[in-house]
Design an enzyme around this catalytic site. Structure first.
Site, PDB file in Angstrom:
ATOM      1  N   LYS A  74       0.842  -1.209   0.000  1.00 47.98           N
ATOM      2  CA  LYS A  74       0.000   0.000   0.000  1.00 47.98           C
ATOM      3  C   LYS A  74       0.874   1.254   0.000  1.00 47.98           C
ATOM      4  O   LYS A  74       0.636   2.198  -0.751  1.00 47.98           O
ATOM      5  CB  LYS A  74      -0.957  -0.022   1.211  1.00 47.98           C
ATOM      6  CG  LYS A  74      -2.061  -1.071   1.067  1.00 47.98           C
ATOM      7  CD  LYS A  74      -2.901  -1.261   2.318  1.00 47.98           C
ATOM      8  CE  LYS A  74      -3.885  -2.411   2.115  1.00 47.98           C
ATOM      9  NZ  LYS A  74      -4.748  -2.696   3.268  1.00 47.98           N
ATOM     10  N   GLN A 118      -4.648  -1.844   9.476  1.00 51.84           N
ATOM     11  CA  GLN A 118      -4.585  -3.157   8.830  1.00 51.84           C
ATOM     12  C   GLN A 118      -5.162  -4.223   9.764  1.00 51.84           C
ATOM     13  O   GLN A 118      -4.794  -4.320  10.934  1.00 51.84           O
ATOM     14  CB  GLN A 118      -3.123  -3.483   8.453  1.00 51.84           C
ATOM     15  CG  GLN A 118      -2.968  -4.712   7.576  1.00 51.84           C
ATOM     16  CD  GLN A 118      -3.634  -4.596   6.211  1.00 51.84           C
ATOM     17  OE1 GLN A 118      -3.768  -3.508   5.661  1.00 51.84           O
ATOM     18  NE2 GLN A 118      -4.069  -5.717   5.664  1.00 51.84           N
ATOM     19  N   ASP A 141     -11.057   2.692   4.110  1.00 55.20           N
ATOM     20  CA  ASP A 141     -11.341   1.258   3.997  1.00 55.20           C
ATOM     21  C   ASP A 141     -12.848   1.003   3.867  1.00 55.20           C
ATOM     22  O   ASP A 141     -13.257  -0.106   3.533  1.00 55.20           O
ATOM     23  CB  ASP A 141     -10.833   0.513   5.241  1.00 55.20           C
ATOM     24  CG  ASP A 141      -9.508  -0.194   4.999  1.00 55.20           C
ATOM     25  OD1 ASP A 141      -9.246  -0.586   3.848  1.00 55.20           O
ATOM     26  OD2 ASP A 141      -8.747  -0.356   5.973  1.00 55.20           O
TER      27      ASP A 141
HETATM   28  N1  GUN Z   1      -7.198  -7.078   6.023  1.00 56.34           N
HETATM   29  C1  GUN Z   1      -7.616  -7.786   4.957  1.00 56.34           C
HETATM   30  N2  GUN Z   1      -8.127  -6.977   4.006  1.00 56.34           N
HETATM   31  C2  GUN Z   1      -8.019  -5.730   4.477  1.00 56.34           C
HETATM   32  C3  GUN Z   1      -8.376  -4.454   3.945  1.00 56.34           C
HETATM   33  O1  GUN Z   1      -8.905  -4.310   2.835  1.00 56.34           O
HETATM   34  N3  GUN Z   1      -8.109  -3.399   4.760  1.00 56.34           N
HETATM   35  C4  GUN Z   1      -7.547  -3.539   5.977  1.00 56.34           C
HETATM   36  N4  GUN Z   1      -7.350  -2.438   6.698  1.00 56.34           N
HETATM   37  N5  GUN Z   1      -7.219  -4.696   6.502  1.00 56.34           N
HETATM   38  C5  GUN Z   1      -7.449  -5.782   5.748  1.00 56.34           C
END
Ligand code: GUN
Length: 315
Positions: A74, A118, A141
């Protein structure tokens, strides 16, 4: 549109068939590159106009290998499209209050446009509390109940990055969805549920009749066999086999599971939820793993971050 078409003999499950079919590889590298090119052009114009760059804050707790990889990706992708990022790290034993305080300070910082934490988080921390602590205006998100509620009601909001990325992929490859039967396996708040809402919504790549399947669905195989579009988001490697898929179905594989493999350089391989080798000859279009939905998730996140920035700066 740079779509790779793979001509294949149809198919391994019909060994004597002479019919040839075209299978479209829904390549996440191609679709995400197109999204990122557009984002970079937008951020370059913004910066040329004298404004600051969009800014994403990513919080990572502990050192789960997969989470480390996702967050690093990211951060790298932000840089590639002209988005500033700040990575805030905590040890795995961090107290919930400490994490909530960090989120509060990012919420209050006018220079931060988007915040993501995350997932998953260690057991001592309530994921729900953390999700609800993020200012919905910075919820890139799209996990906050306010964002999820708006999505259900068809109001403008942040769409969770993976379903958003899948919609962008359907758009990029011009996949017709209207009137089709979409089957989504998995009902998570992150993927399955928002995906089912988007596909059933009155959108250009929506208007499907949607069935959601989950661990208590008794006749899963029969339902999957009815799918024109099958979205596998259950997190079980190679769960979807050839006998669960209708001829010509569009297959979206959301799975990214690390499976131990001592022969692999890193000691593991990434497996999707679909047996690609079995299913691809029968499908009209299919996402690979890796190189499919995962890359689109990042594209969705970046688009949300630019949207948060524009709203924040009232552009
Ligand atoms: N863990 C698995 N997928 C995601 C996501 O799209 N965003 C976040 N923050 N954590 C995740």
């Amino acid at each position: 549109m740079g779509c790779l078409q793979v001509s294949q003999k149809k198919s391994s499950h019909k060994p004597n068939s002479d019919i040839f079919a075209i299978m479209l590889l829904l390549d996440g590298k191609i679709a995400s590159a197109a999204v990122k090119k557009d984002l970079l052009q937008q951020t370059q114009l913004i910066i040329q106009s004298g404004k600051r760059a969009p800014h994403l804050a990513a919080i990572l707790v502990g050192n789960n290998g997969a989470s480390e990889t996702y967050v690093a990706s990211k951060v790298k992708n932000c840089e590639e499209v002209g988005v500033t990022s700040t990575l805030v790290r905590f040890d795995s034993d961090v107290a919930e209050t400490t994490l909530l305080e960090a989120i509060a300070s990012l919420n209050a910082d006018p220079g931060i446009d988007g915040i993501l934490v995350q997932l998953p988080l260690p057991k001592q921390i309530s994921e729900q509390k953390v999700i609800e602590a993020i200012d919905p205006r910075k919820d890139v998100d799209g996990f906050h109940p306010s964002s999820a509620g708006k999505l259900v009601q068809g109001l403008p909001t942040f769409i969770p990055a993976t379903p958003y990325g899948i919609m962008l992929m359907l758009e990029h490859f011009n996949i017709e969805t209207k009137g089709k039967h979409a089957v989504v396996i998995g009902r998570s708040n992150i993927v399955g549920r928002p995906m089912s809402i988007l596909l059933s919504s009155n959108l250009k790549r929506g208007n499907c009749t949607v069935t959601i399947c989950h661990s208590h669905t008794p006749n899963l195989k029969d339902i999957c066999l009815q799918a024109d579009i099958l979205v596998a988001a259950l997190g079980k490697p190679e769960f979807v086999k050839v006998d669960m898929v209708k001829d010509g179905a569009i297959i979206i594989d959301v799975g990214i599971t690390r499976v131990d493999d001592p022969t692999a350089k890193k000691g593991f391989r990434i497996k999707g939820d679909v047996s690609f080798s079995e299913v691809s000859p029968k499908a009209s279009a299919i996402t690979p793993v890796p190189g499919g939905v995962g890359l689109m998730t990042i594209a969705g996140l970046l688009k949300n971050t630019l949207q948060a920035y524009k709203t924040n700066l009232k552009i």
